[in-house]
Enzyme design. Sequence first.
Site, PDB file in Angstrom:
ATOM      1  N   GLU A  16       0.818  -1.218   0.000  1.00 14.14           N
ATOM      2  CA  GLU A  16       0.000   0.000   0.000  1.00 14.14           C
ATOM      3  C   GLU A  16       0.851   1.267   0.000  1.00 14.14           C
ATOM      4  O   GLU A  16       0.332   2.361  -0.259  1.00 14.14           O
ATOM      5  CB  GLU A  16      -0.936   0.015   1.215  1.00 14.14           C
ATOM      6  CG  GLU A  16      -2.086  -0.976   1.141  1.00 14.14           C
ATOM      7  CD  GLU A  16      -3.100  -0.642   0.053  1.00 14.14           C
ATOM      8  OE1 GLU A  16      -3.103   0.497  -0.439  1.00 14.14           O
ATOM      9  OE2 GLU A  16      -3.886  -1.532  -0.312  1.00 14.14           O
TER      10      GLU A  16
ATOM     11  N   GLU B 248       7.450 -22.005   8.055  1.00 13.28           N
ATOM     12  CA  GLU B 248       7.673 -21.108   9.196  1.00 13.28           C
ATOM     13  C   GLU B 248       8.639 -21.694  10.220  1.00 13.28           C
ATOM     14  O   GLU B 248       9.157 -20.979  11.080  1.00 13.28           O
ATOM     15  CB  GLU B 248       6.353 -20.761   9.878  1.00 13.28           C
ATOM     16  CG  GLU B 248       5.698 -21.890  10.641  1.00 13.28           C
ATOM     17  CD  GLU B 248       4.487 -21.395  11.435  1.00 13.28           C
ATOM     18  OE1 GLU B 248       4.509 -21.569  12.662  1.00 13.28           O
ATOM     19  OE2 GLU B 248       3.552 -20.845  10.835  1.00 13.28           O
TER      20      GLU B 248
END
Length: 294
Positions: A82, A113
């Site tokens: 953004e 992960e």
Amino acid sequence: MLENLSTEHRNEKTMNLDEMSIKEVLQSMNEEDRTVALAVEKEIEQIEKVVQTVIKSFEEEGRLIYIGAGTSGRLGILDAVECPPTFGTDDKMVQGFIAGGLKAFTKAVEGAEDREELAEEDLKSIGLNEKDTVIGIAASGRTPYVIGGLKYAQSVGASTASISCNKNAEISKYANLNVEVETGAEILTGSTRLKAGTAQKLVLNMISTASMIGVGKVYKNLMVDVQSTNEKLVERSKRIIVEATGASYEVAAEYYEKAERNVKAAIVMVLLQCEYGEALEKLKYAKGFVKKAL
């Protein structure tokens, strides 16, 4: 151990979640969500320190890098992507990495992960250096991928910070600054995409927005470095010039084109009645701050 993490505890208020009506479920979620902003408020002093560190990186032409797994990684990427349309940054200035690579944004990559070395590989791929700031995000505060990234970041002299949703989080040991927003038990036990995810999003909003304000990407409360990548943003750009200068829409549109669609330059041109080249010089001298350029 998981049982010691508050985010993994059972919520006493929702023991009968499966027996609630839809409305009761929604009311329960809303009630729990109200606690999140208050939990974030307790960490504002720490968040301020993180922002100051990020601003310093930007001033030295360094970057802000988010790393995380699962929801945490997705939120980091969401904040990063953004920044170019909102603040006119290039796509390198703020970046997000997720365990398992971009394909993990839409589909879980099993085991990614749990591998510390994957984060090191990701950070090496962008030439991480001492000018950069790396922020590790993990609701549990114990994700190996994030720990590996923070360890590597420290080894090259980069600034480091962590965002977790448990106190005394494991990842806090590997970062210079720690934001620990204790959101507590979720209505659905262990589903940290809920309150913990909301808290992380609020903190990331704060970090990116306040940091961009700190490097001149905002004039008053207007996003004057907005990139006009679609018709909506072209119109918003013109409206920003109107709001910043008090000029008519027609005048704003004229100067927007004269300034080659550079909103900051258009504002300076209108208010100082100068040419495009002079406006650019003033902005360069003011390091991008419109108020200083004026």
